[in-house]
Design a protein around this motif. Structure first.
Motif, PDB file in Angstrom:
ATOM      1  N   VAL A 321      76.646 -61.807 -10.567  1.00  0.00           N
ATOM      2  CA  VAL A 321      76.266 -62.916  -9.692  1.00  0.00           C
ATOM      3  C   VAL A 321      75.182 -62.471  -8.718  1.00  0.00           C
ATOM      4  N   ALA A 322      75.338 -61.282  -8.145  1.00  0.00           N
ATOM      5  CA  ALA A 322      74.335 -60.784  -7.202  1.00  0.00           C
ATOM      6  C   ALA A 322      72.981 -60.637  -7.884  1.00  0.00           C
ATOM      7  N   ALA A 323      72.975 -60.096  -9.109  1.00  0.00           N
ATOM      8  CA  ALA A 323      71.712 -59.949  -9.844  1.00  0.00           C
ATOM      9  C   ALA A 323      71.093 -61.310 -10.134  1.00  0.00           C
ATOM     10  N   ALA A 324      71.924 -62.286 -10.496  1.00  0.00           N
ATOM     11  CA  ALA A 324      71.406 -63.633 -10.760  1.00  0.00           C
ATOM     12  C   ALA A 324      70.785 -64.247  -9.507  1.00  0.00           C
ATOM     13  N   ARG A 325      71.399 -64.004  -8.349  1.00  0.00           N
ATOM     14  CA  ARG A 325      70.841 -64.516  -7.090  1.00  0.00           C
ATOM     15  C   ARG A 325      69.464 -63.930  -6.840  1.00  0.00           C
ATOM     16  N   LEU A 326      69.335 -62.638  -7.085  1.00  0.00           N
ATOM     17  CA  LEU A 326      68.052 -61.971  -6.847  1.00  0.00           C
ATOM     18  C   LEU A 326      66.986 -62.459  -7.829  1.00  0.00           C
ATOM     19  N   LEU A 327      67.351 -62.573  -9.095  1.00  0.00           N
ATOM     20  CA  LEU A 327      66.383 -63.012 -10.101  1.00  0.00           C
ATOM     21  C   LEU A 327      65.933 -64.458  -9.868  1.00  0.00           C
ATOM     22  N   ALA A 328      66.804 -65.250  -9.267  1.00  0.00           N
ATOM     23  CA  ALA A 328      66.468 -66.648  -9.005  1.00  0.00           C
ATOM     24  C   ALA A 328      65.680 -66.832  -7.710  1.00  0.00           C
ATOM     25  N   SER A 329      65.457 -65.761  -6.991  1.00  0.00           N
ATOM     26  CA  SER A 329      64.770 -65.849  -5.686  1.00  0.00           C
ATOM     27  C   SER A 329      63.566 -64.918  -5.698  1.00  0.00           C
ATOM     28  N   PRO A 330      62.419 -65.378  -6.152  1.00  0.00           N
ATOM     29  CA  PRO A 330      61.239 -64.505  -6.289  1.00  0.00           C
ATOM     30  C   PRO A 330      60.810 -63.841  -4.993  1.00  0.00           C
ATOM     31  N   SER A 331      61.093 -64.487  -3.850  1.00  0.00           N
ATOM     32  CA  SER A 331      60.644 -63.911  -2.579  1.00  0.00           C
ATOM     33  C   SER A 331      61.556 -62.788  -2.091  1.00  0.00           C
ATOM     34  N   TRP A 332      62.743 -62.678  -2.672  1.00  0.00           N
ATOM     35  CA  TRP A 332      63.661 -61.633  -2.250  1.00  0.00           C
ATOM     36  C   TRP A 332      63.278 -60.298  -2.870  1.00  0.00           C
ATOM     37  N   ARG A 333      63.595 -59.266  -2.150  1.00  0.00           N
ATOM     38  CA  ARG A 333      63.563 -57.915  -2.687  1.00  0.00           C
ATOM     39  C   ARG A 333      65.015 -57.398  -2.739  1.00  0.00           C
ATOM     40  N   PRO A 334      65.265 -56.383  -3.536  1.00  0.00           N
ATOM     41  CA  PRO A 334      66.640 -55.857  -3.574  1.00  0.00           C
ATOM     42  C   PRO A 334      67.194 -55.530  -2.184  1.00  0.00           C
ATOM     43  N   ALA A 335      66.335 -55.047  -1.292  1.00  0.00           N
ATOM     44  CA  ALA A 335      66.805 -54.750   0.069  1.00  0.00           C
ATOM     45  C   ALA A 335      67.251 -56.021   0.789  1.00  0.00           C
ATOM     46  N   ASP A 336      66.584 -57.167   0.498  1.00  0.00           N
ATOM     47  CA  ASP A 336      67.007 -58.438   1.098  1.00  0.00           C
ATOM     48  C   ASP A 336      68.410 -58.816   0.608  1.00  0.00           C
ATOM     49  N   LEU A 337      68.631 -58.657  -0.687  1.00  0.00           N
ATOM     50  CA  LEU A 337      69.959 -58.938  -1.231  1.00  0.00           C
ATOM     51  C   LEU A 337      71.007 -58.036  -0.595  1.00  0.00           C
ATOM     52  N   ASP A 338      70.669 -56.781  -0.422  1.00  0.00           N
ATOM     53  CA  ASP A 338      71.602 -55.831   0.187  1.00  0.00           C
ATOM     54  C   ASP A 338      71.970 -56.275   1.596  1.00  0.00           C
ATOM     55  N   ARG A 339      70.982 -56.714   2.369  1.00  0.00           N
ATOM     56  CA  ARG A 339      71.263 -57.171   3.743  1.00  0.00           C
ATOM     57  C   ARG A 339      72.134 -58.421   3.740  1.00  0.00           C
ATOM     58  N   ARG A 340      71.851 -59.346   2.844  1.00  0.00           N
ATOM     59  CA  ARG A 340      72.653 -60.566   2.777  1.00  0.00           C
ATOM     60  C   ARG A 340      74.110 -60.254   2.413  1.00  0.00           C
ATOM     61  N   LEU A 341      74.284 -59.347   1.464  1.00  0.00           N
ATOM     62  CA  LEU A 341      75.645 -58.964   1.091  1.00  0.00           C
ATOM     63  C   LEU A 341      76.355 -58.264   2.236  1.00  0.00           C
ATOM     64  N   ALA A 342      75.613 -57.481   3.017  1.00  0.00           N
ATOM     65  CA  ALA A 342      76.215 -56.801   4.165  1.00  0.00           C
ATOM     66  C   ALA A 342      76.688 -57.806   5.203  1.00  0.00           C
ATOM     67  N   ASP A 343      75.928 -58.886   5.382  1.00  0.00           N
ATOM     68  CA  ASP A 343      76.282 -59.884   6.394  1.00  0.00           C
ATOM     69  C   ASP A 343      77.479 -60.727   5.975  1.00  0.00           C
ATOM     70  N   HIS A 344      77.506 -61.131   4.702  1.00  0.00           N
ATOM     71  CA  HIS A 344      78.600 -62.007   4.255  1.00  0.00           C
ATOM     72  C   HIS A 344      78.664 -61.971   2.735  1.00  0.00           C
ATOM     73  N   ALA A 345      79.344 -60.986   2.207  1.00  0.00           N
ATOM     74  CA  ALA A 345      79.347 -60.776   0.759  1.00  0.00           C
ATOM     75  C   ALA A 345      79.937 -61.970   0.020  1.00  0.00           C
ATOM     76  N   MET A 346      81.077 -62.479   0.475  1.00  0.00           N
ATOM     77  CA  MET A 346      81.736 -63.549  -0.273  1.00  0.00           C
ATOM     78  C   MET A 346      80.887 -64.821  -0.315  1.00  0.00           C
ATOM     79  N   ARG A 347      80.150 -65.096   0.725  1.00  0.00           N
ATOM     80  CA  ARG A 347      79.281 -66.282   0.726  1.00  0.00           C
ATOM     81  C   ARG A 347      78.127 -66.111  -0.246  1.00  0.00           C
ATOM     82  N   GLU A 348      77.591 -64.911  -0.336  1.00  0.00           N
ATOM     83  CA  GLU A 348      76.427 -64.674  -1.185  1.00  0.00           C
ATOM     84  C   GLU A 348      76.785 -64.547  -2.660  1.00  0.00           C
ATOM     85  N   LEU A 349      78.038 -64.224  -2.966  1.00  0.00           N
ATOM     86  CA  LEU A 349      78.410 -63.984  -4.357  1.00  0.00           C
ATOM     87  C   LEU A 349      78.820 -65.283  -5.044  1.00  0.00           C
TER      88      LEU A 349
END
Length: 776
Positions: A321-349
């Motif tokens: 799910v996390a990989a799908a979120r990143l692939l669907a968001s061209p403006s994100w970088r892996p570090a952006d995904l990491d920060r989002r998961l750190a803030d609220h993993a269950m919401r982002e997954l």
């Protein structure tokens, strides 16, 4: 008009006719040969040996050789794996599909079933051990071998992907085909498939007309077993809810095998081989993430990918799910995904179709009320794990009843039990439990559970602390209600071992008590942890817990508790070498104890303050404070404090060069400690004697004292005192011209990694002065 010469037409006609006849005569062989020849050609073109290809796709070299030489027909599983490894873009799968369609068109009514499995995911990493175990169980055809293999694990752990992969590998062993069914035991928005409906579908696939399918489920099961008689069929039952759902679908034919996946262990299937799968190891999780992200994985450093894997709890579904979120968001970088998961993993997954939180909710909704209630209550525990006694305190139920429910939660993979018997949540399950399950508890139930947990663990902590320091001064504070359940400890060693396991939970409980307004419980927990932290030299949690206790005491306006916390903080800070901070805390503690006219508190603080003065070089002031404290302790009859103060005086007198006085005071202290049976104090006192003799130049006596200190330190579990004794022995060896012995003892001391600051450890200061002569 062109003239066409037909002189060779008869020859051409004969050639074409012969080819047609040859093709018709050997259709099956030609198709197999075409696949085998094409596989061989593509393999050689890729520069891959048969042995290498066999190793990569986990089939035997002999089996692949038979395919290439038309001895056995190809299958879709092998074709897909070969396409993947050779990079042939589905060429071989297409050949098998075409050949299979032609074979099916000629299949008689009672021929083999289709091998109708779902497609394998192209992103699959790890699981080598689990795959081997499943394959071994289902390939075992010895009499009495299990006909059923159950793959169980928590939601999202990848059970179906593993099962499909194993089933594809097993295809050659089951010539009569495969039956596959998703039993929808935990499928959002749908009810589980009951046994009657599953049997109806299976019987129709086996050629039973609809009007011939019996109405009664037992009759259907009997007909199902009859239809499988003499056949070799693999049955894959995915997403099962219970053993009751699966049992009627089991064949009686010994040539058949059944592979089941479930979030529950299905332990009621007595003869089944159980394979429980856990989350992926870190390396395989990162590998899965790289596979899913493809080129975009190159945008991240390895630490970022590892961090994402950790935030996903190494759970394959969460990673997908996390990989799908990143692939669907061209403006994100892996570090952006990491920060989002750190803030609220269950919401982002959640990616619109898959939601990790919803998957956990389905697992929880499937269990009875007592399990749901305990699951929610466990989320109130602030530590990383807990034992059955703590769980019983939260639940307010007897330990045996709590253990039974915990075991059911474990079988449903809602909690994990480690080999020591302790229970914990998977990281993402904990996040779900805290955010959703525990939040749904009534406020009164939450408050009662937290209070009961604090009472049980505080009672245990105080009991264990009394075994560590039986003569310590304590203020008697009764419990508001009798704690239940109650822990007990057989002896000092049992208490120490319990502390070693539980201290992270106990410091977390200090913080929970302070947040929940249980201020007295908070400072009492911290007070009772002090002696263990002193023994283990766990300075950081010692200081952290006392600071929380200080805040709680101030919130409760409890001056004595505030002064006691300040005094304990000073001891911890001195032990770590923070002398100025320690002195500041002692000044504040003295003011509070004097305000209360508490002579014991004032004397204890002065005795502790003396250490700060001593280590800062103010030995005369240190000796004056120690003598004041000694007068009070001698008159009040607190023998342990008398011994500790005498030992302190011996160390100060050593610094002043009064070696005979130092030895006399340390010897007097030893008598008190031995009469009280205080093993740690005895070890510390032998080190004190060793230090006094060493500085007096009496190296033989120093060596004897240090050797005894080493034995006592190891005996009472104090790595600190043992390392101090080893350092002293090294110093004696260096001073007496034995450099090899010196290095040997110093290396042993270094292995303990507990002696940090030469300011508060005289043996370390001496070692630093002696080392140049030993290493030169």
């Amino acid at each position: 008009m062109r003239t066409v010469r037909l002189a060779n037409v008869p020859c051409l006609v004969l050639l074409i006719t012969g080819l047609i006849l040859l093709t018709r005569k050997g259709t099956t062989v030609t198709e197999s040969a075409t696949f085998g020849a094409e596989l061989r050609r593509l393999r050689r073109q890729a520069g891959v040996s048969l042995a290498t290809l066999a190793e990569r796709i986990h089939y035997s070299k002999g089996y692949l050789s038979k395919i290439e030489n038309d001895v056995v027909p190809p299958n879709a599983a092998v074709a897909a794996l070969c396409d993947q490894q050779l990079g042939t873009d589905g060429t071989l799968v297409a050949l098998v599909a075409g050949a299979g369609a032609r074979r099916r068109s000629r299949r008689p009514a009672d021929a083999a079933l289709p091998f109708a499995l779902p497609p394998m995911t192209s992103h699959f990493t790890g699981r080598a051990a689990e795959t081997t175990e499943v394959l071994a169980a289902l390939r075992d055809d010895r009499p009495g071998s299990p006909a059923v293999c159950v793959v169980s694990g928590m939601a999202g752990v990848g059970k179906t992907a593993l099962a499909v992969r194993c089933a594809r590998r097993l295809e050659p062993r089951f010539p009569d085909g495969c039956l596959f069914m998703d039993l929808r035991g935990h499928t959002p928005g749908t009810a589980p498939v009951d046994a009657a409906a599953a049997l109806d579908r299976f019987l129709r696939l086996l050629g039973v007309p609809g009007d011939a399918v019996p109405a009664d489920v037992d009759d259907r099961a009997a007909l199902f077993r009859d239809r499988l008689r003499g056949r070799g069929v693999l049955i894959v039952l995915d997403n099962a809810q219970s053993a009751r759902q699966v049992a009627p679908l089991l064949p009686g034919e010994p040539r058949c095998r059944v592979l089941v996946t479930s979030r529950n262990r299905l332990s009621a299937l007595d003869d089944a081989h159980q394979v429980s799968i856990d989350v992926l190891p870190a390396r395989d999780t990162v590998g899965l993430l790289r596979s899913l992200l493809g080129d975009r994985a190159g945008e991240a450093d390895e630490p970022v990918l590892r961090s994402i894997a950790v935030r996903c709890g190494h759970l394959p579904l969460a990673v997908r799910v996390a990989a799908a979120r990143l692939l669907a968001s061209p403006s994100w970088r892996p570090a952006d995904l990491d920060r989002r998961l750190a803030d609220h993993a269950m919401r982002e997954l959640a990616d619109g179709e898959r939601d990790v939180s919803a998957v956990f909710r389905l697992s929880l909704d499937a269990v009875p009320g007592d399990q749901r209630a305990l699951f929610a209550l466990l989320a109130l525990h602030p530590g990383a794990d807990l034992d059955v006694t703590a769980a019983a305190a939260l639940a307010g139920t007897p330990v045996p009843d709590t253990e039974r429910v915990l075991d059911l939660l474990r079988d449903g993979h809602l909690v994990v039990q480690d080999p020591s018997g302790r229970y914990r949540f998977h990281d993402l399950v904990r996040s779900f439990a805290v955010a959703q399950a525990a939040a749904e508890l009534p406020d009164a139930r939450r408050a009662d559970a937290v209070a009961a947990l604090l009472e049980t663990e505080l009672h245990a902590t105080e009991a264990a602390d009394r075994l560590l320091a039986p003569n310590r001064y304590r203020r008697d504070v009764p419990f508001a209600r009798p704690p239940a359940p109650v822990r007990s400890f057989a002896d000092h060693d049992a208490a120490v071992e319990w502390f070693r396991v539980e201290w992270p939970n106990l410091t977390a409980l200090c913080e929970l008590a302070q947040r929940a307004g249980h201020h007295t419980y908070c400072w009492r927990l911290a007070f009772s942890l002090r002696d263990f932290f002193f023994l283990a030299k766990l300075w950081d949690p010692w200081i952290a817990s006392q600071r929380v206790a200080l805040a709680a005491a101030e919130s409760a306006a409890d001056t004595w508790a505030r002064a006691t916390a300040l005094n304990s903080l000073g001891v911890a800070l001195i032990d770590r070498g923070d002398l100025d901070q320690a002195a500041d805390h002692y000044d504040r503690a003295l003011a509070s104890f004097r305000e209360l006219d508490d002579e014991h508190g004032v004397s204890t603080t002065l005795a502790n303050y003396a250490w700060a003065d001593h280590y800062r070089g103010n030995h005369s002031q240190a000796l004056r404070n120690l003598r004041k404290a000694l007068d009070f302790y001698a008159h009040s009859g607190t023998d342990r404090n008398v011994g500790i103060t005498l030992r302190g005086m011996a160390l100060v007198e050593t610094a002043l060069g009064r070696h005979d006085n130092a030895v006399a005071h340390a010897t007097e202290a030893m008598s008190l400690f031995e009469s009280l049976g205080l093993d740690l104090d005895i070890a510390m006192n032998h080190n004190c004697l060793g230090w006094a003799h060493f500085n007096a130049g009496r190296q033989a006596a120093a060596e004897n004292s240090y050797r005894t200190a080493l034995e006592c330190g190891e005996g009472c579990g104090s790595a600190y005192e043992a390392a101090r004794a080893e350092t002293g022995l090294g110093n004696v060896a260096a001073a007496t011209g034995r450099p090899a012995d010196a290095r040997h003892h110093w290396e042993h001391a270094d292995e303990q990694r507990v002696l940090r600051d030469a300011t508060v450890v005289g043996e370390l200061r001496a070692r630093r002065a002696l080392e140049p002569s030993v290493t030169s």
